[in-house]
Design a protein around this motif. Structure first.
Motif, short mmCIF file in Angstrom:
data_model
loop_
_atom_site.label_atom_id
_atom_site.label_comp_id
_atom_site.label_asym_id
_atom_site.label_seq_id
_atom_site.Cartn_x
_atom_site.Cartn_y
_atom_site.Cartn_z
N LEU A 30 -16.56 -23.77 -25.01
CA LEU A 30 -15.30 -23.87 -24.26
C LEU A 30 -14.38 -24.90 -24.89
O LEU A 30 -13.16 -24.68 -25.01
N ALA A 31 -14.94 -26.03 -25.28
CA ALA A 31 -14.12 -27.06 -25.93
C ALA A 31 -13.52 -26.55 -27.23
O ALA A 31 -12.35 -26.82 -27.55
N ARG A 32 -14.30 -25.77 -27.98
CA ARG A 32 -13.77 -25.22 -29.23
C ARG A 32 -12.73 -24.15 -28.98
O ARG A 32 -11.74 -24.05 -29.73
N LEU A 33 -12.92 -23.33 -27.96
CA LEU A 33 -11.93 -22.30 -27.62
C LEU A 33 -10.60 -22.93 -27.23
O LEU A 33 -9.52 -22.43 -27.61
N GLN A 34 -10.65 -24.01 -26.49
CA GLN A 34 -9.42 -24.65 -26.04
C GLN A 34 -8.68 -25.35 -27.17
O GLN A 34 -7.52 -25.73 -27.01
N ALA A 35 -9.35 -25.53 -28.31
CA ALA A 35 -8.71 -26.16 -29.47
C ALA A 35 -8.03 -25.14 -30.39
O ALA A 35 -7.34 -25.52 -31.33
N ILE A 36 -8.22 -23.84 -30.12
CA ILE A 36 -7.59 -22.80 -30.94
C ILE A 36 -6.11 -22.69 -30.57
O ILE A 36 -5.75 -22.66 -29.39
N ASP A 37 -5.26 -22.62 -31.55
CA ASP A 37 -3.81 -22.53 -31.34
C ASP A 37 -3.47 -21.21 -30.66
O ASP A 37 -3.73 -20.13 -31.21
N PRO A 38 -2.88 -21.23 -29.45
CA PRO A 38 -2.53 -19.98 -28.76
C PRO A 38 -1.54 -19.13 -29.55
O PRO A 38 -1.47 -17.91 -29.35
N ASN A 39 -0.74 -19.75 -30.44
CA ASN A 39 0.22 -18.98 -31.22
C ASN A 39 -0.46 -17.96 -32.12
O ASN A 39 0.14 -16.93 -32.46
N LEU A 40 -1.71 -18.24 -32.52
CA LEU A 40 -2.43 -17.28 -33.35
C LEU A 40 -2.64 -15.96 -32.61
O LEU A 40 -2.48 -14.87 -33.18
N TYR A 41 -2.99 -16.06 -31.33
CA TYR A 41 -3.18 -14.85 -30.54
C TYR A 41 -1.85 -14.14 -30.29
O TYR A 41 -1.78 -12.90 -30.26
N GLU A 42 -0.79 -14.92 -30.09
CA GLU A 42 0.53 -14.33 -29.85
C GLU A 42 1.00 -13.56 -31.08
O GLU A 42 1.53 -12.44 -30.97
N ARG A 43 0.80 -14.13 -32.25
CA ARG A 43 1.19 -13.43 -33.48
C ARG A 43 0.37 -12.16 -33.67
O ARG A 43 0.90 -11.12 -34.09
#
Length: 302
Positions: free
Chosen positions: A185-198
């Motif tokens: 969970l800690a690692r997931l929350q560190a992923i840049d949300p913009n990557l998913y948006e792109r």
């Protein structure tokens, strides 16, 4: 240029070396006293028969006796089966729950809080809970299985050769699954949300986003979980001993349980320390292969 000016760099170098020694010396002393000496002492004991009272040097005799015994393969298999099954299922369940909570759904904070409770409970309490749930007379799980026609009669999970190991594994996953959950969970929350948006703008499906974005970012955390939790569960003693004692008919006897039996039931400390030494070398070999194959330091660098 004066002589004092020429000497100053050498003086600074000596000061840095002294500071380095003063910094690492306590660590060296600590690991020598707490780690190196006990290991070397245990390995030394494994070379003797009856090392505590009348030591007789037998060299590698204890190791040979253990490795050629008919039960060693069973105990090793039980250890590997227990470690792999509990680690893999803890990882799968922890990842699934971490993905759900990371979506900021309603009740996510409650689920996050509840996940820590099993980990905080004493092992004995966890054993009591699951012995009650699996009880063939009043256990809820057996009642469900019978009511829905899965089984025709209740199963004594902890007392049956076929079901003792799965019951112990389920108990362990319930208690230790939160370890993987919080790391992922800690690692997931560190992923840049913009990557998913792109990725969404470019027409990627949720599966493609998970495969190409989430998994690569989680790879380092997953490898750490597999190594740390795998070694931890391979050496796990208390949850098996308190639930089944290694039975029935050695169905859940792992190497740590066997070490305990050799040392305190059979009072054979030479064989017990030899078996502990075999476990040490096995895990050291696994760690070496792990670092050679997966190269986790590169994951950290990235």
């Amino acid at each position: 240029m004066s002589t004092s000016t020429l000497r100053r760099p050498f003086a600074d170098l000596d000061e840095r070396r002294l500071l380095l020694w003063l910094t690492f010396l306590p660590l060296v002393v600590f690991f020598t006293l707490v780690w190196a000496i006990p290991i070397l002492y245990a390995l030394g004991m494994s070379l003797f028969e009856d090392p505590t009272t009348a030591p007789t040097f037998v060299g590698l005799g204890n190791y040979a006796a253990i490795l050629t015994s008919g039960d060693f393969g069973l105990f090793l298999w039980n250890s590997v089966l227990y470690a792999v099954s509990t680690t893999v299922f803890s990882l799968i369940i922890g990842l699934a729950l971490a993905l759900v909570v990371n979506q900021e759904i309603r009740g996510g904070s409650i689920l996050r809080t509840m996940m820590i409770f099993p980990y905080l409970l004493p092992t004995l309490v966890v054993i009591f809970i699951w012995q009650f749930l699996f009880d063939p007379n009043i256990g809820v799980i057996n009642q469900w299985l019978v009511d829905y026609g899965v089984v025709s009669e209740p199963i004594a999970f902890f007392s049956t050769v076929e079901w003792a190991m799965p019951a112990v594994a389920i108990t362990s996953v319930w208690k230790f699954g939160s370890f993987a959950f919080f790391i992922l969970l800690a690692r997931l929350q560190a992923i840049d949300p913009n990557l998913y948006e792109r990725a969404r703008v470019e027409g990627a499906s949720p599966w493609q986003s998970f495969r190409d974005i989430t998994v690569p970012h989680l790879r380092g955390a997953i490898l750490i979980i597999l190594l740390v939790r795998g070694i931890w569960m391979f050496n796990k003693f208390d949850i098996i001993y308190l639930s089944t004692g290694g039975g029935p008919l050695d169905a859940t006897t792992t190497l740590p349980i066997r070490v305990y039996e050799l040392a305190f039931s059979e009072v054979n400390f030479g064989a017990a320390t030899a078996l502990a030494g075999i476990m040490f070398f096995l895990l050291a070999g696994v760690a070496v292969v792990y670092f050679k194959v997966f190269e986790p330091e590169k994951e950290v660098a990235h």
